[in-house]
Scaffold this motif. Structure first.
Motif, PDB file in Angstrom:
ATOM      1  N   SER A  93       0.846  -1.191   0.000  1.00 31.83           N
ATOM      2  CA  SER A  93       0.000   0.000   0.000  1.00 31.83           C
ATOM      3  C   SER A  93       0.883   1.243   0.000  1.00 31.83           C
ATOM      4  N   GLY A  94       0.268   2.395  -0.266  1.00 32.49           N
ATOM      5  CA  GLY A  94       1.030   3.643  -0.324  1.00 32.49           C
ATOM      6  C   GLY A  94       1.797   3.929   0.954  1.00 32.49           C
ATOM      7  N   GLY A  95       1.117   3.744   2.103  1.00 33.90           N
ATOM      8  CA  GLY A  95       1.771   4.017   3.381  1.00 33.90           C
ATOM      9  C   GLY A  95       2.926   3.065   3.632  1.00 33.90           C
ATOM     10  N   GLN A  96       2.712   1.791   3.278  1.00 36.15           N
ATOM     11  CA  GLN A  96       3.793   0.806   3.453  1.00 36.15           C
ATOM     12  C   GLN A  96       4.956   1.133   2.525  1.00 36.15           C
ATOM     13  N   GLN A  97       4.623   1.540   1.292  1.00 33.09           N
ATOM     14  CA  GLN A  97       5.684   1.913   0.343  1.00 33.09           C
ATOM     15  C   GLN A  97       6.528   3.048   0.908  1.00 33.09           C
ATOM     16  N   GLN A  98       5.847   4.026   1.517  1.00 34.28           N
ATOM     17  CA  GLN A  98       6.594   5.156   2.058  1.00 34.28           C
ATOM     18  C   GLN A  98       7.483   4.699   3.211  1.00 34.28           C
ATOM     19  N   ARG A  99       6.997   3.717   3.998  1.00 34.73           N
ATOM     20  CA  ARG A  99       7.836   3.219   5.085  1.00 34.73           C
ATOM     21  C   ARG A  99       9.008   2.392   4.543  1.00 34.73           C
ATOM     22  N   VAL A 100       8.797   1.712   3.384  1.00 36.53           N
ATOM     23  CA  VAL A 100       9.937   1.053   2.731  1.00 36.53           C
ATOM     24  C   VAL A 100      10.979   2.103   2.351  1.00 36.53           C
ATOM     25  N   CYS A 101      10.499   3.214   1.829  1.00 34.63           N
ATOM     26  CA  CYS A 101      11.439   4.281   1.423  1.00 34.63           C
ATOM     27  C   CYS A 101      12.179   4.834   2.632  1.00 34.63           C
ATOM     28  N   ILE A 102      11.480   4.943   3.771  1.00 29.42           N
ATOM     29  CA  ILE A 102      12.152   5.413   4.983  1.00 29.42           C
ATOM     30  C   ILE A 102      13.173   4.369   5.444  1.00 29.42           C
ATOM     31  N   PRO A 113      -5.124   9.472   5.898  1.00 35.66           N
ATOM     32  CA  PRO A 113      -4.881   9.943   7.269  1.00 35.66           C
ATOM     33  C   PRO A 113      -4.258   8.894   8.193  1.00 35.66           C
ATOM     34  N   ILE A 114      -4.649   7.627   8.045  1.00 37.48           N
ATOM     35  CA  ILE A 114      -4.109   6.611   8.946  1.00 37.48           C
ATOM     36  C   ILE A 114      -2.633   6.362   8.667  1.00 37.48           C
ATOM     37  N   SER A 115      -2.308   6.233   7.374  1.00 39.79           N
ATOM     38  CA  SER A 115      -0.891   6.067   7.014  1.00 39.79           C
ATOM     39  C   SER A 115      -0.088   7.279   7.455  1.00 39.79           C
ATOM     40  N   THR A 116      -0.699   8.459   7.309  1.00 41.56           N
ATOM     41  CA  THR A 116      -0.025   9.690   7.719  1.00 41.56           C
ATOM     42  C   THR A 116       0.303   9.655   9.205  1.00 41.56           C
ATOM     43  N   ALA A 117      -0.676   9.219   9.999  1.00 43.81           N
ATOM     44  CA  ALA A 117      -0.468   9.177  11.450  1.00 43.81           C
ATOM     45  C   ALA A 117       0.690   8.241  11.787  1.00 43.81           C
ATOM     46  N   ARG A 118       0.773   7.104  11.097  1.00 42.29           N
ATOM     47  CA  ARG A 118       1.856   6.164  11.387  1.00 42.29           C
ATOM     48  C   ARG A 118       3.211   6.745  11.031  1.00 42.29           C
TER      49      ARG A 118
END
Lengths: 260, 285
Positions: A158-167, A189-194
């Protein structure tokens, strides 16, 4: 006025001194002086086109690839001038990591994404690589979700997981500074909060500079905030102060949502 | 009739015209292939594929021309692919925007439009005479390499451009050099597109006749080439030679050789399409 403070070398992790930047004829940054503290979050805010992303991208020299881009002045990291002929840009970028606006994992597996930075450094030790990958994924709060699927393509997340992969990818090379260019603007919003929780944890070990359009985010996350407008640094200071008691009308108008 | 009806009628008419155009091409191609197959299919047998040229049509075969084409294909690929991809990478990733760079770009686009016989003259002067390769396989494949180089460069640049900028930025931001970014990210992601361009360029080279005639490829070669310095013939030249003979038997031979040549180029195009589809599926941004 703030210049004296900015010149106190040992206080700041990153310092911009009289920075001017140009895209061809366009004067994108006008005489910026700003210091950013170690192990703190500095937020750069301002309306679109105010120069905050340009400013952020100076710290890992990502503007170098833009034709017709010129900059004057100095950026110091740990007191060293980074716009200097003897600085190796590749080394600098291992020290100053970056997370982008849109999650941009490589079209590779999760593991290969996080291992990328290590491998391009020439590290071949498989055990060391997998240790560092695991550590980075844990730091990025993603390990529990992907530990059984490390071979899966990062693009399937998912988008949020992808961003955490990038981090995680950025953390794996153990940088000291992390630049974030609107890291949550493409997320729900949920991914943002994480991601915000994550930034909160990371700031104990890393110096973080974040560009954001989201005033609440800047308020929640940052220790210091700098407000840019039309290429000028209008005001900067401790986030609480700047939000509750802005010195300039423009700052007040912007943070209260009257323009932007 | 009101306006809407007129517009609808126009729409219909245009649709019909489009269908007509599409089918005209298809029908002509089908008629052409049908005629060729009717003439030549029965002539294709083991003897035809493995015999040397001959004065008698029933004894003649395409072995030397086939082998010549394969030699040319192989050597052209070896020369043109690294040069073309290298040039494309330089133009796309390394060259700074300058007047010199735009001059280069305009020139490469122009080269793609130069008639092939001009390349033949260039090859004759430089490779055959100046470098003293003679009318050899080597001179032929160098000439054809020049001919297809612009095609490969343009196709490779398009494929590289299609890789999202964000991937490049991400790699640079991780501390990768330009070369590491190219090798680890951009080339794998654009591989399908590059391969398609390369195969299409090579299938063009297989079908070229004029430049090879100019550099002195022979219609009658009694042996298959065994080294790059040997004289050679290729399928299109063999076909050209046969259709210009008076005996009916040679016309049939020509039809049979055309079928073989078409098979080769169609197969190459099919492989190109296959790779394009395969990689498009894999890299889905």
């Amino acid at each position: 006025m703030e210049k004296t403070a900015a010149y106190r070398k040992d206080v700041y992790k990153i310092e911009a001194i009289d920075v001017n930047a140009f895209y061809g004829q366009f004067h994108a940054l006008k005489g910026i002086n700003l210091g950013m503290e170690e192990n703190a979050v500095t937020a750069l805010i301002g309306p679109s086109g105010c120069g905050k992303s340009t400013f952020l991208r100076l710290f890992n020299r990502m503007n170098d690839y833009i034709d017709e881009f010129r900059m004057k002045g100095q950026i110091r990291i740990d007191g060293n001038k980074i716009y200097n002929s003897y600085i190796e840009v590749e080394q600098l970028r291992k020290y100053v990591g970056m997370v982008f606006q849109k999650p941009n994992p490589f079209p590779k597996s999760i593991f290969d994404n996080v291992a990328y930075g290590l491998r391009i450094q020439g590290i071949r030790d498989k055990k060391l690589i997998s240790e560092r990958v695991e550590k980075a994924l844990k730091q990025a709060d993603l390990w529990s979700e992907v530990k059984d699927n490390l071979k899966k393509s990062a693009l399937a997340l998912s988008g949020g997981q992808q961003q955490r992969v990038c981090i995680a990818r950025t953390l794996a090379v153990e940088p000291s500074i992390i630049l974030m260019d609107e890291p949550t603007s493409a997320l729900d919003p949920i991914s943002t909060a994480r991601i915000e929780d994550l930034i909160f944890q990371l700031k104990t070990e890393y110096t973080i500079v974040i560009v954001t359009h989201n005033m609440q985010q800047a308020g929640r996350l940052s220790d210091k905030t700098a407000f840019f407008y039309m290429g000028e640094l209008i005001e900067h200071g401790p986030t609480k102060e700047l939000f509750t008691n802005p010195k300039h009308d423009r700052t007040e108008n912007y943070i209260s949502g009257r323009f932007g | 009739m009101n306006n809407a009806k007129i517009n609808k009628a126009k729409d219909k008419a245009f649709q019909m015209w489009g269908i007509f155009c599409t089918f005209l091409g298809l029908v002509l191609l089908a008629v052409f292939i049908g005629a060729i197959i009717k003439d030549g299919i029965l002539r294709i047998d083991w003897q035809f594929l493995t015999s040397l040229p001959s004065r008698k049509p029933e004894n003649a075969g395409i072995l030397t021309a086939m082998m010549g084409s394969l030699w040319i294909l192989g050597l052209t690929a070896i020369v043109a692919i690294p040069l073309g991809i290298g040039a494309a990478i330089y133009l796309e990733e390394y060259s700074k925007k300058s007047r010199f760079a735009s001059l280069l770009e305009i020139n490469i686009s122009n080269l793609a439009g130069v008639p092939s016989i001009i390349y033949g003259l260039l090859g004759l002067e430089i490779f055959v005479r100046l470098l003293k390769f003679g009318p050899s396989v080597l001179a032929g494949s160098f000439t054809l390499s020049l001919l297809i180089l612009p095609i490969i460069i343009v196709a490779t640049r398009e494929a590289i451009k299609a890789v999202p900028k964000t991937i490049k930025e991400a790699s640079f931001a991780m501390g990768a050099t330009k070369w590491q970014t190219m090798w680890n990210q951009i080339l794998p992601a654009s591989f399908g597109g590059i391969l398609t361009g390369v195969i299409l360029a090579l299938s063009r080279a297989v079908g070229e006749t004029a430049p090879l005639i100019v550099i002195g490829a022979l219609a009658y070669v009694p042996f298959t080439p065994s080294s790059p310095m040997d004289e050679f013939s290729v399928l299109p030249i063999q076909i050209f030679n046969w259709v210009s003979r008076p005996q009916h038997g040679f016309v049939i031979n020509a039809a049979a050789a055309i079928i073989i040549l078409l098979l080769v180029t169609f197969t190459m195009n099919a492989i190109a399409v296959y790779f394009r589809n395969k990689w498009q599926k894999k890299v889905n941004w």
